[in-house]
Scaffold this motif. Structure first.
Motif, PDB file in Angstrom:
ATOM      1  N   GLU A   1       0.827  -1.205   0.000  1.00 52.09           N
ATOM      2  CA  GLU A   1       0.000   0.000   0.000  1.00 52.09           C
ATOM      3  C   GLU A   1       0.869   1.266   0.000  1.00 52.09           C
ATOM      4  O   GLU A   1       0.492   2.280  -0.592  1.00 52.09           O
ATOM      5  CB  GLU A   1      -0.936  -0.004   1.209  1.00 52.09           C
TER       6      GLU A   1
ATOM      7  N   ARG B   1       0.548   6.614  -6.838  1.00 50.11           N
ATOM      8  CA  ARG B   1      -0.597   7.510  -7.008  1.00 50.11           C
ATOM      9  C   ARG B   1      -0.146   8.976  -6.989  1.00 50.11           C
ATOM     10  O   ARG B   1      -0.749   9.821  -7.659  1.00 50.11           O
ATOM     11  CB  ARG B   1      -1.636   7.255  -5.909  1.00 50.11           C
TER      12      ARG B   1
ATOM     13  N   THR C   1      -4.951   0.957  -7.555  1.00 45.79           N
ATOM     14  CA  THR C   1      -5.512   0.462  -6.297  1.00 45.79           C
ATOM     15  C   THR C   1      -5.108  -1.004  -6.128  1.00 45.79           C
ATOM     16  O   THR C   1      -4.527  -1.619  -7.023  1.00 45.79           O
ATOM     17  CB  THR C   1      -7.047   0.562  -6.284  1.00 45.79           C
TER      18      THR C   1
ATOM     19  N   THR D   1     -14.787  -2.339  -0.722  1.00 38.90           N
ATOM     20  CA  THR D   1     -15.349  -1.027  -1.030  1.00 38.90           C
ATOM     21  C   THR D   1     -16.784  -0.905  -0.541  1.00 38.90           C
ATOM     22  O   THR D   1     -17.312   0.204  -0.469  1.00 38.90           O
ATOM     23  CB  THR D   1     -15.303  -0.777  -2.548  1.00 38.90           C
TER      24      THR D   1
END
Length: 275
Positions: free
Chosen positions: A49, A56, A63, A197
């Motif tokens: 991450e 990003r 993602t 999500t």
């Protein structure tokens, strides 16, 4: 190097896939109630991450879903080509190419599946761009052939809808026939769905009865949990990844090889994040 290349590679793979056990499994199991294998693994994605966050900042809106989509394609192409198969007339056949189907939540709140052809040949940015292009098309009102078919099928009164569905299933899944609006690979080779999500920690997927696919992967919500890291118990970001496998064409051993590939890729993600 991918296990299969072109028609010759597909024919060779088809011959090696149809072992006596595979042919027996294809006969004695039915899809999906009897043939589904479920499994899950917890993965430390803390470092991944961080690298995704760095990417990003460079303008690439990657993602975890994009990463898992790409790495799964690489795993199938390089390690477990058995997942790129389908059942037709009692025998296992290799698909001519890999097709990823990614379930995404659209701005209107609806869920839709976006397909990516030959994802194993793309880099992470191309995966991101490909999915974004399909999201943009959906925003403009464009529908995939499968979504159009579902809309049409939903308008047909019961029980005629059931009869038509069984006919289409027999023609496409059992006989392996293809139509302009529907084929054995209409739903892709494998499905990636991120239920995280939706606020869910995890979930066990279903094998879509109308889709001739052998793998569905579900990403749960990334949570900070106590984890043993380098001999110490520390807080780490943990992802629960679950899978449903079609036992008619693969075994748990294939799922283990897939998970091991994903685990190694998450530990050393740099080659997969190169632009």
């Amino acid at each position: 190097m991918p296990f299969f290349k072109g028609n010759l590679g597909s024919e060779f793979l088809t011959m090696t896939l149809n072992t006596p056990w595979r042919l027996t499994a294809a006969t004695i199991y039915k899809k999906p109630s009897e043939s589904k294998i479920l499994g899950s693994v917890y993965l430390d994605v803390t470092d991944l991450e961080q690298k995704i966050s760095e990417l990003r900042k460079k303008g690439v809106k990657v993602t975890l879903t994009h990463f898992i989509t790409l790495v799964t394609a690489k795993a199938i192409a390089e390690e477990v080509p058995q997942f790129n198969t389908y059942l037709k007339r009692g025998a296992i056949h290799a698909y001519p190419e890999l097709v990823a189907s990614v379930t995404l939540k659209l701005p209107n709140g609806e869920l839709s599946s976006m397909k990516i052809n030959s994802p194993e040949k793309l880099n992470i940015k191309e995966i991101v761009d490909s999915l974004q292009a399909r999201i943009d098309e959906a925003r403009k009102g464009a529908e995939s052939n499968t979504n159009q078919m579902k809309g049409t099928l939903g308008k047909i009164p019961w029980p005629f809808r059931t009869w038509l569905y069984k006919l289409l299933k027999f023609l496409t899944l059992d006989l392996g026939l293809s139509f302009p609006f529907l084929s054995a690979q209409s739903f892709g080779t494998y499905v990636i769905s991120n239920v995280g999500t939706l606020g869910l920690d995890g979930g066990y997927p279903a094998l879509l009865p109308t889709g001739n696919l052998s793998l569905v992967l579900v990403l749960g919500r990334v949570r900070e949990m106590p984890w043993v890291h380098e001999g110490n118990i520390v807080p780490r970001k943990i992802l629960k990844l679950s899978a449903a496998l079609d036992h008619r064409v693969v075994d748990a051993e294939h799922g283990g090889r897939l998970f091991n590939y994903l685990r190694k890729a998450i530990r050393h993600p740099e080659p997969y994040l190169n632009l």
